[in-house]
Design a protein around this motif. Structure first.
Motif, PDB file in Angstrom:
ATOM      1  N   GLU A 132      15.362 -22.108  24.344  1.00 52.76           N
ATOM      2  CA  GLU A 132      13.997 -21.748  24.595  1.00 52.76           C
ATOM      3  C   GLU A 132      13.841 -20.177  24.938  1.00 52.76           C
ATOM      4  O   GLU A 132      12.858 -19.507  24.454  1.00 52.76           O
ATOM      5  CB  GLU A 132      13.814 -22.517  25.823  1.00 52.76           C
ATOM      6  N   ASP A 149      14.192 -18.215  21.756  1.00 53.83           N
ATOM      7  CA  ASP A 149      12.857 -18.459  21.132  1.00 53.83           C
ATOM      8  C   ASP A 149      11.814 -17.512  21.490  1.00 53.83           C
ATOM      9  O   ASP A 149      10.924 -16.867  20.822  1.00 53.83           O
ATOM     10  CB  ASP A 149      12.426 -19.975  20.902  1.00 53.83           C
ATOM     11  N   ASP A 150      11.633 -17.349  22.759  1.00 56.75           N
ATOM     12  CA  ASP A 150      10.480 -16.599  23.474  1.00 56.75           C
ATOM     13  C   ASP A 150      11.029 -15.184  23.108  1.00 56.75           C
ATOM     14  O   ASP A 150       9.997 -14.200  22.736  1.00 56.75           O
ATOM     15  CB  ASP A 150      10.552 -16.583  24.974  1.00 56.75           C
ATOM     16  N   GLU A 193       8.772 -11.952  21.088  1.00 53.68           N
ATOM     17  CA  GLU A 193       8.502 -10.543  21.348  1.00 53.68           C
ATOM     18  C   GLU A 193       8.968  -9.684  20.517  1.00 53.68           C
ATOM     19  O   GLU A 193       8.390  -8.485  20.153  1.00 53.68           O
ATOM     20  CB  GLU A 193       9.245 -10.231  22.804  1.00 53.68           C
ATOM     21  N   GLU A 234      17.351 -14.011  31.298  1.00 49.77           N
ATOM     22  CA  GLU A 234      16.023 -13.495  30.567  1.00 49.77           C
ATOM     23  C   GLU A 234      16.210 -11.949  30.912  1.00 49.77           C
ATOM     24  O   GLU A 234      15.853 -11.323  29.611  1.00 49.77           O
ATOM     25  CB  GLU A 234      14.640 -14.099  31.369  1.00 49.77           C
ATOM     26  N   ARG A 264      16.998  -9.971  27.505  1.00 47.21           N
ATOM     27  CA  ARG A 264      16.082  -9.014  26.951  1.00 47.21           C
ATOM     28  C   ARG A 264      16.235  -7.553  26.637  1.00 47.21           C
ATOM     29  O   ARG A 264      16.053  -6.943  25.814  1.00 47.21           O
ATOM     30  CB  ARG A 264      14.801  -9.001  28.059  1.00 47.21           C
TER      31      ARG A 264
END
Length: 107
Positions: free
Chosen positions: A6, A9-10, A14, A87, A91
């Motif tokens: 998940e 995928d996010d 981006e 996250e 990122r």
């Protein structure tokens, strides 16, 4: 907490917002490419694998954020696998990998 799939995928969404980024295959997995070169993918064991400079890869392994990637008997100096879905960390490191692979100084 989001699963690795998940979260990846996010982050893919981006990155795909950038015109130089696209999807591609590496080791039977879908991954992110910048200017045609793979810089990150989700492995079959659900770890994000990314390409960073060798010194940065060693640093990430030393601090425990990542594990060195080994293919067969060969350690891949510029590839690491991130351990835990996070996250903020993912990122930042995906952006570092995109910058490194997409940069003109990369071989």
């Amino acid at each position: 907490m989001a699963t690795a799939q998940e979260l990846f995928d996010d982050l893919i969404m981006e990155h795909l917002a950038r015109p130089e980024v696209s999807m591609g295959r590496m080791f039977h997995s879908e991954g992110l490419k910048v200017n045609g070169k793979i810089y990150a993918f989700l492995s079959k064991d659900r770890r994000v694998v990314l390409k960073v400079p060798a010194a940065r890869a060693a640093e990430l392994v030393e601090e425990g954020t990542a594990e060195a990637m080994v293919m067969g008997a060969r350690r891949m100096r510029e590839w690491v696998a991130l351990r835990v879905p996070d996250e903020t960390v993912w990122r930042r490191l995906l952006s570092e990998a995109a910058t490194y692979v997409g940069g003109s100084s990369h071989r």
